[in-house]
Motif scaffolding. Structure first.
Motif, PDB file in Angstrom:
ATOM      1  N   TYR A   1       0.833  -1.206   0.000  1.00 45.93           N
ATOM      2  CA  TYR A   1       0.000   0.000   0.000  1.00 45.93           C
ATOM      3  C   TYR A   1       0.870   1.259   0.000  1.00 45.93           C
ATOM      4  CZ  TYR A   1      -3.240   3.584   1.556  1.00 45.93           C
ATOM      5  OH  TYR A   1      -3.966   4.736   1.669  1.00 45.93           O
ATOM      6  N   LEU A   2       1.895   1.294   0.847  1.00 44.71           N
ATOM      7  CA  LEU A   2       2.749   2.486   0.939  1.00 44.71           C
ATOM      8  C   LEU A   2       3.481   2.736  -0.374  1.00 44.71           C
ATOM      9  CD1 LEU A   2       4.146   1.974   4.540  1.00 44.71           C
ATOM     10  CD2 LEU A   2       2.387   3.606   3.805  1.00 44.71           C
ATOM     11  N   CYS A   3       3.899   1.683  -1.050  1.00 43.28           N
ATOM     12  CA  CYS A   3       4.539   1.822  -2.352  1.00 43.28           C
ATOM     13  C   CYS A   3       3.534   2.337  -3.384  1.00 43.28           C
ATOM     14  CB  CYS A   3       5.121   0.474  -2.778  1.00 43.28           C
ATOM     15  SG  CYS A   3       6.090   0.532  -4.293  1.00 43.28           S
ATOM     16  N   ARG A   4       2.339   1.806  -3.352  1.00 47.01           N
ATOM     17  CA  ARG A   4       1.303   2.219  -4.305  1.00 47.01           C
ATOM     18  C   ARG A   4       0.965   3.703  -4.182  1.00 47.01           C
ATOM     19  NH1 ARG A   4      -3.305  -1.188  -3.333  1.00 47.01           N
ATOM     20  NH2 ARG A   4      -4.234   0.472  -2.118  1.00 47.01           N
ATOM     21  N   ILE A   5       1.005   4.243  -2.946  1.00 43.13           N
ATOM     22  CA  ILE A   5       0.665   5.666  -2.766  1.00 43.13           C
ATOM     23  C   ILE A   5       1.900   6.564  -2.772  1.00 43.13           C
ATOM     24  CG2 ILE A   5      -1.505   5.141  -1.556  1.00 43.13           C
ATOM     25  CD1 ILE A   5      -0.062   5.981   1.072  1.00 43.13           C
TER      26      ILE A   5
ATOM     27  N   GLU B   1       6.695   4.734  -0.119  1.00 45.26           N
ATOM     28  CA  GLU B   1       7.809   3.789  -0.035  1.00 45.26           C
ATOM     29  C   GLU B   1       8.293   3.500  -1.450  1.00 45.26           C
ATOM     30  OE1 GLU B   1       9.435   2.149   2.413  1.00 45.26           O
ATOM     31  OE2 GLU B   1       8.244   2.779   4.126  1.00 45.26           O
ATOM     32  N   ALA B   2       9.597   3.270  -1.572  1.00 41.78           N
ATOM     33  CA  ALA B   2      10.168   2.951  -2.883  1.00 41.78           C
ATOM     34  C   ALA B   2       9.939   1.494  -3.259  1.00 41.78           C
ATOM     35  CB  ALA B   2      11.659   3.256  -2.872  1.00 41.78           C
ATOM     36  N   THR B   3       9.744   0.653  -2.261  1.00 42.76           N
ATOM     37  CA  THR B   3       9.580  -0.777  -2.498  1.00 42.76           C
ATOM     38  C   THR B   3       8.394  -1.298  -1.703  1.00 42.76           C
ATOM     39  OG1 THR B   3      10.631  -2.945  -2.277  1.00 42.76           O
ATOM     40  CG2 THR B   3      11.244  -1.281  -0.655  1.00 42.76           C
ATOM     41  N   SER B   4       7.849  -2.400  -2.144  1.00 42.78           N
ATOM     42  CA  SER B   4       6.720  -2.991  -1.420  1.00 42.78           C
ATOM     43  C   SER B   4       7.180  -4.111  -0.491  1.00 42.78           C
ATOM     44  CB  SER B   4       5.679  -3.534  -2.405  1.00 42.78           C
ATOM     45  OG  SER B   4       6.234  -4.573  -3.173  1.00 42.78           O
TER      46      SER B   4
ATOM     47  N   ARG C   1      11.520   5.214  10.035  1.00 42.01           N
ATOM     48  CA  ARG C   1      12.096   5.288   8.687  1.00 42.01           C
ATOM     49  C   ARG C   1      11.951   6.692   8.124  1.00 42.01           C
ATOM     50  NH1 ARG C   1       9.402   0.481   8.262  1.00 42.01           N
ATOM     51  NH2 ARG C   1       7.786   1.334   6.890  1.00 42.01           N
ATOM     52  N   GLU C   2      10.793   7.326   8.357  1.00 41.26           N
ATOM     53  CA  GLU C   2      10.590   8.693   7.870  1.00 41.26           C
ATOM     54  C   GLU C   2      11.541   9.672   8.553  1.00 41.26           C
ATOM     55  OE1 GLU C   2       6.414   9.246   8.589  1.00 41.26           O
ATOM     56  OE2 GLU C   2       5.854   8.342   6.675  1.00 41.26           O
ATOM     57  N   ARG C   3      11.725   9.528   9.880  1.00 35.50           N
ATOM     58  CA  ARG C   3      12.659  10.403  10.605  1.00 35.50           C
ATOM     59  C   ARG C   3      14.073  10.216  10.077  1.00 35.50           C
ATOM     60  NH1 ARG C   3       9.335   9.282  15.219  1.00 35.50           N
ATOM     61  NH2 ARG C   3      10.511   7.389  15.663  1.00 35.50           N
ATOM     62  N   THR C   4      14.484   8.978   9.911  1.00 38.34           N
ATOM     63  CA  THR C   4      15.819   8.677   9.414  1.00 38.34           C
ATOM     64  C   THR C   4      16.014   9.239   8.010  1.00 38.34           C
ATOM     65  OG1 THR C   4      15.883   6.680  10.756  1.00 38.34           O
ATOM     66  CG2 THR C   4      17.449   6.802   8.939  1.00 38.34           C
ATOM     67  N   SER C   5      15.008   9.099   7.179  1.00 43.76           N
ATOM     68  CA  SER C   5      15.065   9.608   5.812  1.00 43.76           C
ATOM     69  C   SER C   5      15.197  11.128   5.803  1.00 43.76           C
ATOM     70  CB  SER C   5      13.817   9.176   5.048  1.00 43.76           C
ATOM     71  OG  SER C   5      13.815   9.728   3.755  1.00 43.76           O
ATOM     72  N   ARG C   6      14.453  11.807   6.660  1.00 49.42           N
ATOM     73  CA  ARG C   6      14.541  13.274   6.742  1.00 49.42           C
ATOM     74  C   ARG C   6      15.916  13.706   7.228  1.00 49.42           C
ATOM     75  NH1 ARG C   6       9.118  12.930   8.649  1.00 49.42           N
ATOM     76  NH2 ARG C   6       9.866  12.990  10.782  1.00 49.42           N
ATOM     77  N   LEU C   7      16.467  12.984   8.205  1.00 47.27           N
ATOM     78  CA  LEU C   7      17.797  13.317   8.714  1.00 47.27           C
ATOM     79  C   LEU C   7      18.850  13.151   7.622  1.00 47.27           C
ATOM     80  CD1 LEU C   7      17.796  11.727  12.285  1.00 47.27           C
ATOM     81  CD2 LEU C   7      17.856  14.160  11.709  1.00 47.27           C
TER      82      LEU C   7
END
Length: 130
Positions: free
Chosen positions: A31-35, A38-41, A116-122
């Protein structure tokens, strides 16, 4: 398939969590990849390489084996969606077992997604400051 969980139980937060598991929406890689979030499912919680779906989480993902054992003790080995729904509506014990599994797993998956979102933003900030 639409299931009106609200009519079966009045806990709104729990209903949303169970709806995520039953519908495949929420913190599942597919779902996260579809929207586009996320880069991968793929599943972030195990190293099987499997696509992260509601069924993978419910039936297969080794990360949730302990919670699944508790659920199977009540539901039996059939963790297909129809069987899980029958368990939910069949008794208070069944409802509680499914609720407990869904709430534990979804809350953990949501926390992992936030991390994961926090790490990605950092990482993104670090690249911009170099």
């Amino acid at each position: 398939m639409f299931i009106n969980l609200k009519s079966a139980h009045t806990d709104k937060v729990g209903n949303v969590v169970k709806f995520f598991v039953l519908s495949g929406h929420g913190c599942f890689g597919r779902y996260l990849c579809r929207i586009g979030r996320e880069a991968t499912s793929g599943c972030h919680h195990c190293d099987t390489g499997d696509e992260d779906t509601a069924l993978h989480t419910l039936q297969e993902c080794p990360a949730w084996a302990e919670q699944r054992r508790d659920l199977v003790a009540v539901t039996g080995l059939d963790l297909s969606l129809p069987a899980v729904v029958r368990t939910m509506v069949g008794s208070n014990t069944g409802w509680t077992a499914v609720s407990s599994f869904c709430e534990h797993v979804i809350l953990a998956k949501e926390e992992a997604e936030r991390e994961r979102e926090r790490t990605s933003r950092l990482r993104s900030r670090q690249r911009r400051t170099r």
